[in-house]
Design a protein around this motif. Sequence first.
Motif, PDB file in Angstrom:
ATOM      1  N   ALA A  57       0.831  -1.215   0.000  1.00 47.56           N
ATOM      2  CA  ALA A  57       0.000   0.000   0.000  1.00 47.56           C
ATOM      3  C   ALA A  57       0.860   1.257   0.000  1.00 47.56           C
ATOM      4  O   ALA A  57       0.537   2.244  -0.675  1.00 47.56           O
ATOM      5  N   ILE A  58       1.966   1.223   0.742  1.00 50.82           N
ATOM      6  CA  ILE A  58       2.881   2.370   0.772  1.00 50.82           C
ATOM      7  C   ILE A  58       3.505   2.591  -0.606  1.00 50.82           C
ATOM      8  O   ILE A  58       3.605   3.728  -1.086  1.00 50.82           O
ATOM      9  N   ARG A  59       3.920   1.507  -1.251  1.00 49.53           N
ATOM     10  CA  ARG A  59       4.495   1.619  -2.590  1.00 49.53           C
ATOM     11  C   ARG A  59       3.498   2.237  -3.568  1.00 49.53           C
ATOM     12  O   ARG A  59       3.870   3.044  -4.434  1.00 49.53           O
ATOM     13  N   LYS A  60       2.235   1.859  -3.436  1.00 44.75           N
ATOM     14  CA  LYS A  60       1.208   2.375  -4.348  1.00 44.75           C
ATOM     15  C   LYS A  60       0.990   3.868  -4.160  1.00 44.75           C
ATOM     16  O   LYS A  60       0.806   4.603  -5.140  1.00 44.75           O
ATOM     17  N   ILE A  61       0.991   4.341  -2.913  1.00 46.85           N
ATOM     18  CA  ILE A  61       0.750   5.777  -2.699  1.00 46.85           C
ATOM     19  C   ILE A  61       1.988   6.589  -3.090  1.00 46.85           C
ATOM     20  O   ILE A  61       1.864   7.729  -3.553  1.00 46.85           O
ATOM     21  N   ILE A  62       3.177   6.017  -2.942  1.00 46.50           N
ATOM     22  CA  ILE A  62       4.388   6.691  -3.426  1.00 46.50           C
ATOM     23  C   ILE A  62       4.305   6.875  -4.938  1.00 46.50           C
ATOM     24  O   ILE A  62       4.732   7.893  -5.486  1.00 46.50           O
ATOM     25  N   GLY A  63       3.712   5.885  -5.606  1.00 48.79           N
ATOM     26  CA  GLY A  63       3.497   5.966  -7.051  1.00 48.79           C
ATOM     27  C   GLY A  63       2.252   6.732  -7.437  1.00 48.79           C
ATOM     28  O   GLY A  63       1.871   6.757  -8.610  1.00 48.79           O
ATOM     29  N   LYS A  64       1.594   7.343  -6.424  1.00 48.80           N
ATOM     30  CA  LYS A  64       0.406   8.188  -6.608  1.00 48.80           C
ATOM     31  C   LYS A  64      -0.802   7.430  -7.181  1.00 48.80           C
ATOM     32  O   LYS A  64      -1.663   8.015  -7.834  1.00 48.80           O
TER      33      LYS A  64
END
Length: 215
Positions: free
Chosen positions: A133-140
């Motif tokens: 989930a963190i990776r996804k939000i970093i990727g917007k």
Amino acid sequence: MRNKFLRALVFLFSFAIAGYAVVQYGLLDASKAGLVAFKLQKPDFQLTPWVYVLYIHIATGILALLIGPFQIFMKQTKKRSLLHKRLGYVYVISITISGIVGIYLSFFATGGAAAGLGFLALDVLWVATTWTAIRKIIGKNVQAHQAWMLRSYALTFAGVTLRLWLAPMAILFGDFEAGYRVVAWLCWVPNLFIIEAIIRNLASRTPQSPTLFNS
């Protein structure tokens, strides 16, 4: 109406179980609390450092359990974005710590290897879904971030469903350890199936929206 009912249930159970755990492990004599009392019945079991790791797991797990509903259901606005981020940091750190120490605890699980494997899988997936989930939000990718956080909280909610299933399974099998082996899997596998169905339903209803719950 259905969403409000679901929200009420999540808040009710998360706070009720968190309160129960605090009373059980924080206010009572530690030797009489839950798994600690059960482990003390085994004279060959070394209580330390296991018991200290257990308390770290419980404390950080409770923190994640209480933060989760606010992150999921709180209406997102510009004013609340900073609070959402800060709570998110605490949530992720809590799960990371709780999941890692949970892996250690899984090797000493009541119920032996079958229960230990269930809890090991839970802890690995718990940390993995959260950091995905963190990776996804970093990727917007906001929608993917929310979907993975829902999966993460479904696994966090295993702290609730474990306690809901434990007594019925112990009664059904006529033995606490036998019931615990089943609960080690039952507390989280159905949660993932349920949340996956919810994610698919939400995505199908709002295909053009960047968010799931707060669109």
